[in-house]
Design an enzyme around this catalytic site. Sequence first.
Site: not given
Ligand code: NDP
Ligand code: AOF
Length: 592
Positions: A79, A190, A220, A236, A240, A324, A331
Amino acid sequence: MALSLGAYSPPLICKATAANNHSHRHVHDVAYIRRAVEIADKSAGFTSPHPNFGCVIATRSGDVAGEGYQYAQGTKPAEIQAVEAAGEHCRGATAYLNMEPGDCHGDHTAVSALVQAGIKRVVVGIRHPLQHLRGNSIRALRSQGLHVEVLGEDMQSKIVEEARKSCLLVNLPLIHRATSRVPFSVLKYAMTLDGKIAASSGHAAWISSKMSRNRVFELRGRSDAIIVGGNTVRRDNPRLTARHGGGHMPIRIVMTQTLDLPEEANIWDMSEVSTIVVTQRGARRSFQKLLASKGVEVVEFDILNPREVMEYFHDRGYLSILWECGGTLAASAISSGVIHKVFAFVAPKIIGGKYAPSPVGELGMVEMSQALDLIDVCYEQVGPDMLISGFLQPIPDLTPIIPSEDETFAIDPTVTPYESSIIFFYKTWDPYGAFSNFSPHPIQMPDDNGKYATWPSVEHYYQANKFVGVNDPVARNCIEKIKSAKSPEEAARMGRSIQRGQPTLVRSDWDSVKIDVMYRALKCKFSIYPHLNYLLLSTAGSVLVEASPHDLFWGGGREGEGLNYLGRLLMQLRSEFLGESSTSSENTCLAL
Ligand SMILES: NC(=O)C1=CN([C@@H]2O[C@H](COP(=O)(O)OP(=O)(O)OC[C@H]3O[C@@H](n4cnc5c(N)ncnc54)[C@H](OP(=O)(O)O)[C@@H]3O)[C@@H](O)[C@H]2O)C=CC1
Ligand SMILES: Nc1c(N[C@@H]2O[C@H](COP(=O)(O)O)[C@@H](O)[C@H]2O)[nH]c(=O)[nH]c1=O
């Protein structure tokens, strides 16, 4: 000189009946409110999420005479900027505000600016969502004789309702802060056209296009923090960071139960931004030590689940979080009810794979009728990909106003007032926000030669003092840069990053003088602003605690383990102002 409304011109108006006149006025009002919304959002990506204010001043002939938006917490109110830009054109003009001003510091600066400038009418998009500020400025403006209209209360129509919604959306994180105990959370992923977020091998770089990933950097930049699960770090090795060209970098959070994470990872590189690991109490203590040696903060939880973690970051003042993670944590977060919005980038690719992960893991649903429907869905093409976004939860309803403590006692006299002897303060917009060093109160402080200079906030002065007296032109340059930082937040960011990256520029006696530097700055602040002095004295008898859970020196810590030096200095000053002790800063330090 008044500016023409240009691109924001409302549609032309033809001769009308009285009723039509009414709705035509709405058309104008709505166009200006929408402009206020648009500019309120301008600091996104440059500063951390904060209450977004925009102000547009329109003359009686319908020209925009001035505009302004608040850049960051602790900076000049929208303002005041608009009034300064409009100058003489304010007389008899209308001010359009997307949100009621938040008089966080008891000084009514925004209200006074509008009144003194001669504004006649004020149109407000929404009342301030925070209970302790709600309605205060509207009341103050009305008591000064201005005609104030609030969308949805004093004006109603379909277009008014749509404009009101845009006002809610531009401050959604703040509205969530007002109505729930968790920050506003967005789940972003993604996926391929066949619904996979990685190949069966876990490889995921990249599914979405470069254009889509640039959009993610922007998302972000609009967040206080990005959160991933432990598995995403293992698979990965993400960075971030927000490579969006803005100034603001969100903190990175890793949620892990096992703490079974790699010793070397991009996310432990703290040169650009910090990382916080949240884990189960007692998990891998030796690894916790290793992380601490890298400067990574580890926070232990008795029960590690998304809701507890989000409540913790809410208390830490975070307004907005970007998830992310992979499907497992996604879930869990959805089941806990902490995800409010979804951004799904769908790439026109098929990867297949029986065991390839999908964006959301087990939710326990067995029939399609149980599926969660998104609200207000948007479809947008980003390069070759489709971005589908929508809300998992409706915009919280602000209408039922929860009575304040005082009102509760009036409604039900049998309720015993809660006797509070501790006053917590932290963010400038929360109660007692004026005690924060980020509050917008410039101070005048003498330099080594006794020459007075004005500093935009206590934080500017404190951060710059780290480099005072160092015989190096680079250090002198740092002081000037910090002094002209656009916000207290930027001053803090600069001071901390120079201290971390170039420790030789920090004065050698910093640790022994920093309390005194802070004391002098606070003393000036609470001496020159009578209403702040009054506010401080009004807390007599209460313990003041800066509710920073991570700054264990100036703040009180998460479980009271912090030294709370900021709170202590304020209490020391309070007792000095009340004449209870000497005014020497040496005594202050001794008394602490
Ligand atoms: N395309 C995309 O946008 C993205 C793709 N990915 C891909 O997804 C895959 C990984 O998936 P995902 O295993 O589901 O990974 P998450 O990022 O969901 O990690 C799961 C982990 O989160 C931790 N955690 C802590 N507290 C909780 C809770 N209350 N509930 C659930 N998890 C908890 C645990 O870690 P800990 O085991 O250390 O205890 C668990 O193993 C990779 O291949 C990656 O490349 C990931 C992000 C984005
Ligand atoms: N594979 C995938 C994503 N994956 C997300 O981006 C993170 C990687 O971020 P950075 O290392 O900062 O580039 C990776 O760990 C996951 O959380 N994101 C997207 O927009 N598109 C993609 O195809």
